[in-house]
Design a protein around this motif. Structure first.
Motif, mmCIF file in Angstrom:
data_model
loop_
_atom_site.group_PDB
_atom_site.id
_atom_site.type_symbol
_atom_site.label_atom_id
_atom_site.label_comp_id
_atom_site.label_asym_id
_atom_site.label_seq_id
_atom_site.Cartn_x
_atom_site.Cartn_y
_atom_site.Cartn_z
ATOM 1 N N GLU A 193 0.851 -1.031 -0.212
ATOM 2 C CA GLU A 193 0.023 -0.275 -0.413
ATOM 3 C C GLU A 193 0.559 1.788 -0.058
ATOM 4 O O GLU A 193 0.567 1.918 -0.397
ATOM 5 C CB GLU A 193 -0.917 0.088 1.343
ATOM 6 N N GLN A 205 1.559 4.243 -3.121
ATOM 7 C CA GLN A 205 1.445 6.070 -3.246
ATOM 8 C C GLN A 205 2.812 6.435 -3.017
ATOM 9 O O GLN A 205 2.810 7.625 -3.659
ATOM 10 C CB GLN A 205 2.054 6.031 -1.391
ATOM 11 N N GLN A 241 -11.906 -7.934 -3.406
ATOM 12 C CA GLN A 241 -13.322 -7.114 -2.690
ATOM 13 C C GLN A 241 -13.182 -5.950 -2.402
ATOM 14 O O GLN A 241 -13.474 -4.922 -2.893
ATOM 15 C CB GLN A 241 -14.650 -7.950 -1.946
ATOM 16 N N THR A 242 -11.959 -5.598 -1.304
ATOM 17 C CA THR A 242 -12.197 -4.410 -1.137
ATOM 18 C C THR A 242 -11.551 -3.454 -2.173
ATOM 19 O O THR A 242 -11.856 -2.769 -2.333
ATOM 20 C CB THR A 242 -10.445 -4.257 0.692
ATOM 21 N N TRP A 243 -10.015 -3.620 -2.669
ATOM 22 C CA TRP A 243 -9.493 -3.039 -3.947
ATOM 23 C C TRP A 243 -10.240 -2.928 -5.215
ATOM 24 O O TRP A 243 -10.251 -1.791 -5.615
ATOM 25 C CB TRP A 243 -8.161 -3.218 -4.307
ATOM 26 N N ALA A 295 -13.753 -2.925 -4.885
ATOM 27 C CA ALA A 295 -15.248 -1.506 -4.609
ATOM 28 C C ALA A 295 -13.568 -0.505 -4.127
ATOM 29 O O ALA A 295 -15.169 0.332 -5.296
ATOM 30 C CB ALA A 295 -15.198 -2.070 -3.356
ATOM 31 N N GLN A 296 -12.616 -0.155 -4.801
ATOM 32 C CA GLN A 296 -12.281 0.985 -4.318
ATOM 33 C C GLN A 296 -11.880 2.071 -6.084
ATOM 34 O O GLN A 296 -12.085 2.737 -6.189
ATOM 35 C CB GLN A 296 -10.877 1.121 -3.892
ATOM 36 N N ALA A 297 -11.256 0.915 -7.245
ATOM 37 C CA ALA A 297 -10.680 0.961 -8.082
ATOM 38 C C ALA A 297 -11.992 0.880 -9.484
ATOM 39 O O ALA A 297 -11.181 0.859 -10.266
ATOM 40 C CB ALA A 297 -9.320 0.846 -8.034
ATOM 41 N N CYS A 307 -9.618 -2.767 -11.928
ATOM 42 C CA CYS A 307 -8.108 -3.267 -11.069
ATOM 43 C C CYS A 307 -8.541 -5.014 -10.753
ATOM 44 O O CYS A 307 -9.766 -5.561 -11.345
ATOM 45 C CB CYS A 307 -8.596 -3.133 -9.753
#
Length: 410
Positions: A295, A299, A351-353, A355-357, A361
């Motif tokens: 992560e 950044q 599922q987390t990423w 959902a973000q991208a 993704c």
């Protein structure tokens, strides 16, 4: 530029030094030193020990405090240590004082990265870029020890009355910097012509932190055999290949990897190489999902891209690579501790990423080919969209994707 390369590091042992400031935690410093040790390993060094100290600001004369410097000196006396490496850039004054106190070779993170770049550079372009970065790094660090430079410049009218050796050396280095910049300008002109000769094909650039598998991904997509190795900065020269996915051609470039605390000299010298990023129509941001600190790497890359692109927002695809190497510790059913990146499953992370991208993704493995068909399909759709916008009357692009039965090769 052999006299400036920080060579002779191979087969040596090293100790690492880092500071724990108010803005960094012990864990962050550990991760920084993990990366520094990987850099040292890439340069051929074996790390014996790490030293850390909590300080608000580095000591202006010796970087670390007097007590810590004495502790390091005692360890060096008892062990065969060839070099001491600091995780931050040192001033000429700090390097001089530390060398006097420890009687050992002293380099900082910038010097180590420059050494790696010097050994990795293969083409004339990369070698010139690294050489320029080394001279720019060394210029403020010149001392009277650099008397060997005098032999490189002499003759009537070459030395001013009363000029010191240090001033002579400085003039020599400045002249070399000027010549190298001129060489780079000539090479850049050639590169610009080459890019123009590629026509109006859609251009896709692989970007990401160093050692995330960009070159391996490039090999799979372009069906070539580029050099790929599990070491930092395995690729320095930007490589461009023509890729064809389901009758649709585009250009794919593999760029130099980014890293935290990337030396400003290298960023400046490699601007022409990074032109491939600036001129790309689509960026493919590759991430090593198996890295415990991925992560923060994301950044670092995003911040570096922001600087390179001057805030320009380019369309991009986020590709989590190396799912074959992803591991996690399964939590017990009665474990109520919060989920962390150490105990979250790949499916939960997906599922987390995603959902973000959103749809741009993907999770893949360039090693065992998992997810590569999905990546090719997504690249096809994104490149097709760009191409249609650029050439709205090109009929073949309006064929239905499912009707294309054969995939072309390069």
């Amino acid at each position: 530029m052999k006299e400036f390369v920080i060579s002779t590091l191979k087969s040596e042992t090293a100790v690492l030094v880092g500071l724990i400031s108010q803005t960094e935690t012990d864990e962050q410093v550990k991760e920084n030193l993990d990366e520094l040790e990987f850099l040292a390993e890439t340069a051929g060094l074996t790390t014996l020990r790490r030293f850390t100290q909590k300080l608000d600001l580095p000591n202006s004369t010796t970087f670390v405090g007097k007590g810590k410097l004495e502790e390091i000196a005692s360890y060096i006396e008892e062990h065969e240590v060839g070099v001491i490496i600091f995780d931050d850039e040192l001033s000429p004054k700090q390097i001089r004082n530390i060398e006097l106190a420890l009687k050992i070779k002293v380099i900082d993170r910038t010097g180590l990265i420059l050494d790696i770049f010097a050994t990795r550079a293969q083409t004339a372009h990369a070698k010139t870029q690294v050489e320029l970065a080394q001279y720019q790094y060394m210029l403020p660090r010149l001392t009277r020890l650099w008397t060997h430079l005098e032999r490189q410049r002499g003759g009537v009218g070459m030395r001013g009355p009363g000029e010191t050796q240090l001033e002579t050396d400085r003039r020599i280095v400045l002249d070399k910097i000027a010549r190298l910049k001129e060489q780079l300008r000539d090479i850049d002109k050639q590169k610009t012509v080459q890019r123009k000769n590629r026509g109006k094909m859609v251009r896709v650039a692989l970007v990401g932190y160093t050692n995330v598998g960009k070159s391996t991904l490039m090999n799979v997509l372009s069906k070539t055999d580029l050099f790929a190795e599990n070491k930092l900065f395995a690729t320095l020269d930007t490589t461009v290949r023509k890729v064809v996915i389901h009758n649709l051609p585009f250009l794919l470039s593999d760029t130099v990897g980014f890293i935290r605390k990337l030396p400003t000299q290298l960023v400046e010298s490699f601007k022409s190489t990074l032109d491939e990023v600036r001129e790309a129509d689509l960026l493919v941001h590759v991430v090593d999902i198996s890295h415990p600190n991925f992560e923060e790497q994301i950044q670092v890359v995003q911040q570096t891209l922001k600087e390179i692109l001057d805030g320009e927002d380019k369309p991009s695809i986020l590709v989590f690579n190396k799912i074959d190497a992803f591991t996690f510790v399964l939590k017990e059913e009665d474990d109520l501790t919060p989920m962390t990146k150490e105990n979250i499953s790949l499916e939960q992370l997906r599922q987390t990423w995603m959902a973000q991208a959103g749809p741009d993704c993907l999770f893949v493995s360039a090693k065992d080919m998992r997810g590569m068909d999905m990546l090719k399909s997504l690249l096809y759709e994104r490149v097709k969209q760009i191409h249609v916008e650029r050439y709205p009357y090109n009929d073949f692009l309006f064929q239905d994707y499912n009707d294309v039965l054969q995939e072309d090769t390069e």
